[in-house]
Design an enzyme around this catalytic site. Structure first.
Site, PDB file in Angstrom:
ATOM      1  CG  HIS A 237      35.558  39.345-113.722  1.00 47.36           C
ATOM      2  ND1 HIS A 237      36.177  38.592-114.987  1.00 47.36           N
ATOM      3  CD2 HIS A 237      36.603  40.160-113.275  1.00 47.36           C
ATOM      4  CE1 HIS A 237      37.381  38.970-114.961  1.00 47.36           C
ATOM      5  NE2 HIS A 237      37.785  39.762-114.122  1.00 47.36           N
TER       6      HIS A 237
ATOM      7  CG  ASP B 188      42.179  42.955-121.878  1.00 45.08           C
ATOM      8  OD1 ASP B 188      42.600  43.991-121.083  1.00 45.08           O
ATOM      9  OD2 ASP B 188      42.055  41.906-121.154  1.00 45.08           O
TER      10      ASP B 188
ATOM     11  NE  ARG C  86      46.407  47.751-117.535  1.00 49.17           N
ATOM     12  CZ  ARG C  86      45.459  47.088-117.105  1.00 49.17           C
ATOM     13  NH1 ARG C  86      44.696  46.457-117.797  1.00 49.17           N
ATOM     14  NH2 ARG C  86      45.247  47.156-115.949  1.00 49.17           N
TER      15      ARG C  86
ATOM     16  CB  SER D 109      41.458  45.318-118.427  1.00 39.17           C
ATOM     17  OG  SER D 109      41.627  43.892-118.464  1.00 39.17           O
TER      18      SER D 109
ATOM     19  CE  LYS E 147      39.373  40.533-119.084  1.00 39.33           C
ATOM     20  NZ  LYS E 147      40.736  40.624-118.866  1.00 39.33           N
TER      21      LYS E 147
HETATM   22  N1  URA Z   1      41.836  41.766-113.980  1.00 37.03           N
HETATM   23  C1  URA Z   1      41.566  42.042-115.640  1.00 37.03           C
HETATM   24  O1  URA Z   1      41.307  41.150-116.309  1.00 37.03           O
HETATM   25  N2  URA Z   1      42.337  43.007-115.815  1.00 37.03           N
HETATM   26  C2  URA Z   1      42.979  43.731-115.292  1.00 37.03           C
HETATM   27  O2  URA Z   1      43.316  45.093-115.711  1.00 37.03           O
HETATM   28  C3  URA Z   1      42.822  43.684-113.910  1.00 37.03           C
HETATM   29  C4  URA Z   1      42.373  42.575-113.353  1.00 37.03           C
END
Ligand code: URA
Length: 440
Positions: free
Chosen positions: A82, A161, A168, A183, A187
């Protein structure tokens, strides 16, 4: 329990319990907690922070707000990666075929671009015919068969999320370490892989602007993943320059294929090799030197490119466009961005480069916007390079020449030419693992 008391506790610097976090997050997902109360809680977290344990619990609660994917139907170690986001960040298209060509399964869910940063799914869809949605059974079958599948994130993963991120985004609470860490990791945990490599970008095109901040985010995410029994490490990589030269979906696919054919730009190739080697180490394929050599071999012998073609073919993509990238979508109009003075590029704000590319049609400002796969920017000169008056710094690609003026203005706002060559940032600043922080 009342949401009011949970907000007040965090406002006063308290540590929320699992029961309180479950009440707040569960209530928000179910619609029982309204946006204004969740906004207040997010702002209290932003201002007061969270302990590491509290962040880990929040992550777990968020992960469990949707499906927890069980990848046990796929044999062997499953690896994922990621990136916290960047401009020209096409590393997934390169690394995942390298890792799969080394025999490690990659069952990856990726996102779309939003704002100045791009997303892997948009890039994949620039290859005509490519499907990025499939059933779980098809997904598992493809990974078992060819070792690699990259698809769009299911709407049922980390449901909390999705709602929280949208909130947010409009309440000035994105840039908060516990919220970013929970966040991302909610995932990743829900997506089910055993080994997770995080690419924490740092610089003018990234969320994190300083090394201590980036290391802290990486440390937090590694700790959360490790506490959940996953093998996790993070590389802190530079985003004071876009990676490679191409920004925009089809342009980035073309550049990624060049790397996979072992003909890519040195910076992008080097970062991809380091990321791939780290993924292979996490997947238990050997030490860093052996894993790097293994990754490098797949570029030289063509096996990573072949793996990439097999994945696209399985997902309906026209592989001829990967073999001959001139067949990818091409923009009908081009514009050369020239400089009026000679010197060194001492500033070239990456967020503005990304925004200029969005203005050309390569990205979206809202989730509903359509994107132009052919639009984007090819950089000829980057931060630190010498330029001569009249030289082209970049070529803009767009469907409509009327788009060039605003993109040019945005790009030039972040550009400074000076007499002195600035210091070169390293490509990779540090590695963070469960064993600690190694800076380079
Ligand atoms: N990427 C994400 O998935 N969440 C965040 O809060 C910031 C970057």
């Amino acid at each position: 329990m009342r949401m009011y008391d949970i907000i007040a506790k965090k406002r006063d610097g308290g540590t929320l319990t699992r029961a309180e976090l479950e009440f707040a997050i569960g209530g928000y997902v179910a619609g029982a907690v309204p946006d204004y109360q969740m906004s207040a809680l997010l702002m209290a977290v932003y201002l007061r922070g969270m302990t590491d344990d509290e962040t880990a619990t929040l992550t777990d609660v968020m992960a469990r707000s949707g499906d927890m994917v069980d990848l046990s139907a796929i044999g062997g170690v499953k690896a994922d990666k990621h990136s916290t986001g960047g401009v020209g960040d096409k590393t997934t298209l390169v690394i995942t075929p390298i890792v799969a060509a080394c025999g490690v399964k990659v069952a990856k869910m990726s996102g779309r671009g939003l704002g100045h940063t791009g997303g892997t799914i948009d890039k994949m869809e620039a290859v005509p015919g490519t499907r990025t949605e499939m059933t779980q059974e098809q997904f598992f079958e493809q990974v078992n068969d060819i070792g690699l599948a990259v698809i769009g994130q299911s709407g049922h993963i980390a449901v909390a999320d999705k709602k929280l991120y949208a909130l947010r985004d409009v309440t000035a609470t994105v840039g908060c370490l516990p919220l970013i860490a929970s966040s991302i990791m909610s995932k990743k945990l829900a997506a089910g892989s055993d080994a997770i490599l995080l690419d924490v970008t740092m610089g003018s095109g990234a969320f994190m602007h300083t090394l201590p901040e980036a290391i802290e985010l990486a440390r937090l995410m590694v700790a959360i993943g490790t506490a959940h029994g996953r093998r996790v490490a993070a590389l802190i990589t530079d985003m004071d320059k876009p990676l490679g030269h191409n920004i925009g979906n089809a342009l980035e696919v073309a550049e990624s294929m060049a790397v996979l054919k072992n003909e890519g730009p040195a910076d992008l190739t080097e970062v991809c090799l380091q990321l791939a080697a780290n993924m292979l180490v996490l997947a238990g394929r050997g030490d860093m030197a052996a894993c790097r050599a293994m990754a490098q071999r797949t570029l030289k012998d063509g096996s990573a490119f072949e793996k990439c073609c097999r994945m696209f073919a399985a997902q309906g993509g026209d592989v001829r466009t990967l073999q001959n990238t001139a067949l990818l979508p091409q923009a009908p109009h081009r514009f050369e961005l020239r400089v009026g003075q000679s010197g060194y590029i001492t500033q070239n704000d990456v967020e503005r480069i990304g925004s200029a590319s969005v203005l050309l049609g390569a990205g979206r400002l809202t989730k509903e916007d359509a994107i132009d796969p052919a639009a984007g920017i090819v950089l000829h000169k980057k931060l630190g390079d010498r330029v001569e008056a009249g030289e082209s710094l970049a070529t803009f690609h767009a469907a409509d020449p009327a788009l060039f003026a605003a993109a040019e203005e945005t790009y030039r706002q972040g550009l400074v030419i000076g007499p002195e060559k600035p210091n070169e940032p390293p490509l990779v600043y540090a590695r963070v693992s469960a064993d600690g922080v190694e800076t380079f």
